[in-house]
Design a protein around this motif. Structure first.
Motif, PDB file in Angstrom:
ATOM      1  N   PRO A  75       0.850  -1.193   0.000  1.00  0.00           N
ATOM      2  CA  PRO A  75       0.000   0.000   0.000  1.00  0.00           C
ATOM      3  C   PRO A  75       0.891   1.250   0.000  1.00  0.00           C
ATOM      4  O   PRO A  75       1.881   1.304   0.742  1.00  0.00           O
ATOM      5  CB  PRO A  75      -0.760  -0.108   1.326  1.00  0.00           C
ATOM      6  CG  PRO A  75      -0.689  -1.543   1.718  1.00  0.00           C
ATOM      7  CD  PRO A  75       0.594  -2.064   1.165  1.00  0.00           C
ATOM      8  N   LYS A  76       0.539   2.232  -0.832  1.00  0.00           N
ATOM      9  CA  LYS A  76       1.393   3.425  -0.990  1.00  0.00           C
ATOM     10  C   LYS A  76       1.687   4.107   0.340  1.00  0.00           C
ATOM     11  O   LYS A  76       2.808   4.560   0.581  1.00  0.00           O
ATOM     12  CB  LYS A  76       0.721   4.418  -1.940  1.00  0.00           C
ATOM     13  CG  LYS A  76       1.453   5.749  -2.008  1.00  0.00           C
ATOM     14  CD  LYS A  76       0.942   6.688  -3.078  1.00  0.00           C
ATOM     15  CE  LYS A  76      -0.406   7.258  -2.783  1.00  0.00           C
ATOM     16  NZ  LYS A  76      -0.732   8.383  -3.690  1.00  0.00           N
ATOM     17  N   VAL A  77       0.669   4.152   1.213  1.00  0.00           N
ATOM     18  CA  VAL A  77       0.831   4.931   2.452  1.00  0.00           C
ATOM     19  C   VAL A  77       1.819   4.283   3.431  1.00  0.00           C
ATOM     20  O   VAL A  77       2.144   4.866   4.456  1.00  0.00           O
ATOM     21  CB  VAL A  77      -0.524   5.174   3.156  1.00  0.00           C
ATOM     22  CG1 VAL A  77      -1.418   6.033   2.286  1.00  0.00           C
ATOM     23  CG2 VAL A  77      -1.179   3.850   3.536  1.00  0.00           C
ATOM     24  N   GLY A  84      -3.825   9.909   3.269  1.00  0.00           N
ATOM     25  CA  GLY A  84      -2.782   9.162   3.965  1.00  0.00           C
ATOM     26  C   GLY A  84      -1.409   9.318   3.345  1.00  0.00           C
ATOM     27  O   GLY A  84      -0.424   8.789   3.866  1.00  0.00           O
ATOM     28  N   ASP A  85      -1.307  10.059   2.212  1.00  0.00           N
ATOM     29  CA  ASP A  85       0.001  10.190   1.554  1.00  0.00           C
ATOM     30  C   ASP A  85       0.587  11.587   1.709  1.00  0.00           C
ATOM     31  O   ASP A  85       1.424  11.999   0.916  1.00  0.00           O
ATOM     32  CB  ASP A  85      -0.093   9.788   0.067  1.00  0.00           C
ATOM     33  CG  ASP A  85      -0.960  10.745  -0.753  1.00  0.00           C
ATOM     34  OD1 ASP A  85      -1.616  11.634  -0.166  1.00  0.00           O
ATOM     35  OD2 ASP A  85      -0.987  10.595  -1.997  1.00  0.00           O
ATOM     36  N   ALA A  86       0.125  12.320   2.733  1.00  0.00           N
ATOM     37  CA  ALA A  86       0.648  13.675   2.989  1.00  0.00           C
ATOM     38  C   ALA A  86       1.157  13.742   4.422  1.00  0.00           C
ATOM     39  O   ALA A  86       0.481  14.243   5.320  1.00  0.00           O
ATOM     40  CB  ALA A  86      -0.448  14.700   2.731  1.00  0.00           C
ATOM     41  N   LEU A 118       2.293  19.039   1.457  1.00  0.00           N
ATOM     42  CA  LEU A 118       2.968  18.264   0.410  1.00  0.00           C
ATOM     43  C   LEU A 118       2.686  16.768   0.536  1.00  0.00           C
ATOM     44  O   LEU A 118       2.629  16.229   1.639  1.00  0.00           O
ATOM     45  CB  LEU A 118       4.479  18.520   0.459  1.00  0.00           C
ATOM     46  CG  LEU A 118       4.893  19.978   0.254  1.00  0.00           C
ATOM     47  CD1 LEU A 118       6.403  20.126   0.397  1.00  0.00           C
ATOM     48  CD2 LEU A 118       4.423  20.492  -1.101  1.00  0.00           C
ATOM     49  N   SER A 119       2.529  16.118  -0.608  1.00  0.00           N
ATOM     50  CA  SER A 119       2.242  14.682  -0.571  1.00  0.00           C
ATOM     51  C   SER A 119       3.199  13.955  -1.514  1.00  0.00           C
ATOM     52  O   SER A 119       3.912  14.582  -2.283  1.00  0.00           O
ATOM     53  CB  SER A 119       0.801  14.424  -0.995  1.00  0.00           C
ATOM     54  OG  SER A 119       0.690  14.623  -2.387  1.00  0.00           O
ATOM     55  N   ALA A 120       3.203  12.646  -1.412  1.00  0.00           N
ATOM     56  CA  ALA A 120       4.103  11.865  -2.258  1.00  0.00           C
ATOM     57  C   ALA A 120       3.317  10.862  -3.074  1.00  0.00           C
ATOM     58  O   ALA A 120       2.741   9.923  -2.533  1.00  0.00           O
ATOM     59  CB  ALA A 120       5.140  11.148  -1.400  1.00  0.00           C
ATOM     60  N   ASN A 121       3.302  11.093  -4.389  1.00  0.00           N
ATOM     61  CA  ASN A 121       2.698  10.106  -5.277  1.00  0.00           C
ATOM     62  C   ASN A 121       3.758   9.204  -5.901  1.00  0.00           C
ATOM     63  O   ASN A 121       3.470   8.103  -6.329  1.00  0.00           O
ATOM     64  CB  ASN A 121       1.939  10.813  -6.407  1.00  0.00           C
ATOM     65  CG  ASN A 121       0.739  11.574  -5.874  1.00  0.00           C
ATOM     66  OD1 ASN A 121       0.059  11.102  -4.965  1.00  0.00           O
ATOM     67  ND2 ASN A 121       0.495  12.745  -6.411  1.00  0.00           N
ATOM     68  N   ASP A 122       4.994   9.702  -5.970  1.00  0.00           N
ATOM     69  CA  ASP A 122       6.080   8.895  -6.547  1.00  0.00           C
ATOM     70  C   ASP A 122       7.330   9.049  -5.668  1.00  0.00           C
ATOM     71  O   ASP A 122       7.322   9.789  -4.685  1.00  0.00           O
ATOM     72  CB  ASP A 122       6.357   9.295  -7.997  1.00  0.00           C
ATOM     73  CG  ASP A 122       6.731  10.770  -8.132  1.00  0.00           C
ATOM     74  OD1 ASP A 122       7.392  11.301  -7.219  1.00  0.00           O
ATOM     75  OD2 ASP A 122       6.358  11.396  -9.146  1.00  0.00           O
TER      76      ASP A 122
HETATM   77 CA    CA Z   1      -1.666  12.066  -3.651  1.00  0.00          CA
END
Ligand code: CA
Ligand code: UD1
Length: 464
Positions: A22-24, A103-105, A229-233
């Motif tokens: 899972p990305k998070v 959940g990705d920030a 800020l978030s992280a998609n990659d």
């Molecule tokens: Ca995102």
């Protein structure tokens, strides 16, 4: 006081992250992004949390360990759809306000959450979006305001015109919603989705739905722009690591820790470090590590889940789940594996490994030695190149060496075995039986000398 709950969206697959997890669960300073978010939300004064899980949901749920309510999103149809999966949770927390947050920030902080809430409540808003102006808005939803600077809508990167792409005020993906307004808006999101023929249900469409009902939808600019800020990659993940790394180091510097050169220094947010301790380049401090005052840690050291007391020097050391007591000096090039207690004033030098061992105060193990599954007393001297022979192929056995013993160079202590108080082992001994206190044990072949052996031997060229 009305209820304050939070819904964390964490079902996403992380395709851009190129991960099977899972990305998070991707980490910032060795801490999964989701943990940063749950910590900030809890510290922001939220009463109850629900996490929307989806991709590899069991793995994420195991990680969360039953601490929060879970809503599973079986099909990943967008952030609006993710919220729809938690309708029961939202209803259960009505009347009240709910924080919807991604959940990705991971850099969101408790202060941003709580000040946004105060603003939301005092203005009786239907929804308050946390926004920020950032240097590189690429990929984020942009905040579109009308001529009066009031919020009009949020436009996603893919739907934005070139002029809209120039806007650098972005949607953080965190919003305080009035619960009943949100429940109503979910229906509007479905209508917008059908009308526009979008592939996904956008939570961001809720803004237009709410404004169309003449309710109050406001963008609240965060005081700290990094918070959104978030992280998609992994490029963005590295940027978040760098921002968090500098922030954590700055806090330690201001608190009296010395980091003269930050190259390669990474300190997890949970680590505590005492005054006037010096952290040298290439040092990674992880987990629940606590370091005392006046220590020198590094260069090139990795310390995880360990307690390092005042005045300790760890030079090129790896140390895991262990305690190193006051004024001990370890390294260079030493490894302390889990479950060790290294006593006060111990000196352990180059190429020494400890595992599941207690080493008494002021004991010295200066060079090239392995001590595993052992209890050494205080003021023991261990010569160069010694080993506890703790494993016989089937089981591990313990070695005991009592106070003031002297272990000669290249001694092998074949466990289970005990060397008594003040006892000596002769260099090169293989000790298989207990050595009584005050005794000398010699366990090696006696030297024999063959006189003139070379002369009697068939001569080499140089002896002609
Ligand atoms: Ca995102
Ligand atoms: C979203 C916002 C964007 C905002 C940005 C901030 C929408 C449509 N866009 O974009 O305006 O600027 O966040 O970071 O909301 N998720 C689910 N289920 C899904 C899809 C996503 O739970 O079906 C979760 C993801 O795990 C992630 C969060 O929702 O934690 C955001 O999803 P993501 O796909 O990263 O949205 P962005 O494109 O970044």
């Amino acid at each position: 006081m009305s209820k304050k709950s939070a819904l964390i969206l964490a079902a996403g697959e992380g395709r851009r992250m190129k991960t099977s997890k899972p990305k998070v669960l991707a980490e910032v300073l060795f801490k999964p992004m989701i943990d940063w978010v749950t910590d900030a939300v809890q510290a922001g004064g939220v009463d109850e949390i629900c996490v929307v899980t989806g991709h590899c949901h069991e793995e994420l749920e195991n990680h969360l360990g039953g601490k929060f309510k879970i809503a599973v999103q079986n099909e990943l149809l967008g952030t609006g759809h993710a919220v729809m999966q938690a309708k029961e949770f939202i209803k259960a927390n009505s009347p009240g306000n709910i924080l919807i947050i991604n959940g990705d920030a991971p850099l969101i902080d408790a202060k941003t959450i709580s000040t946004a809430f105060e603003y939301h409540e005092s203005h009786k808003n239907a929804v308050t979006i946390i926004s920020a102006k950032i240097d590189n808005p690429f990929g984020y939803g942009r905040i579109i305001r009308n001529k009066d600077k009031c919020l009009k809508r949020i436009v996603e990167e893919n739907d934005a015109t070139n002029a809209e792409k120039m806007i650098n005020e972005v949607n953080s993906g965190a919003y305080w919603f009035n619960c009943s307004v949100l429940l109503d808006a979910l229906e509007g999101i479905v209508e917008m989705h059908d009308k526009k023929g979008q592939a996904e249900y956008y939570l961001t469409d809720a803004i237009e739905v709410i404004l169309a009902k003449n309710l109050n939808a406001v963008a609240y600019e965060a005081g700290n722009p990094d918070a959104v800020l978030s992280a998609n990659d992994r490029v963005q993940l590295q940027l978040l690591n760098e921002i968090a790394r500098k922030k954590v180091m700055r806090e330690h510097l201001l608190a009296g820790v010395s980091i003269p050169c930050p190259d390669g220094v990474m300190i997890s947010p949970s680590v505590k470090i005492g005054n006037e301790t010096e952290i040298l380049p290439g040092t990674i401090l992880k987990g629940n590590t606590v370091i005392g005052e006046n220590c020198v840690i590094g260069p090139n050291s990795l310390i995880e889940d360990s307690i390092i007391e005042d005045g300790v020097t760890l030079n090129n050391v790896q140390c895991f789940s262990s305690t190193v007591k006051k004024n001990a000096s370890v390294g260079p090039f030493a490894r302390i594996r889990p479950d060790c207690v290294i006593g006060e004033g111990v000196k352990a030098g180059n190429f020494v490994e400890f595992k599941n061992a207690t080493i008494g105060d002021r004991t010295s193990v200066s060079h090239l030695t392995y001590i595993g599954d052992a209890d050494f007393g205080s003021e023991v001297n261990v010569g160069c190149g010694c080993a506890t022979v703790n494993y016989n192929g089937k089981e591990k056995n313990r070695t005991r060496v009592d106070d003031h013993a002297f272990i000669g160079c290249s001694t092998y202590l074949v466990a289970p075995v005990r060397v008594g108080k003040n006892a000596y082992t002769a260099a090169g001994s293989v000790i298989t039986e207990d050595v009584p206190e005050n005794s000398l044990a010699i366990a090696r072949a006696r030297q024999s000398v063959k006189k003139d052996w070379i002369i009697k031997k068939k001569p080499y060229k140089w002896q002609k």
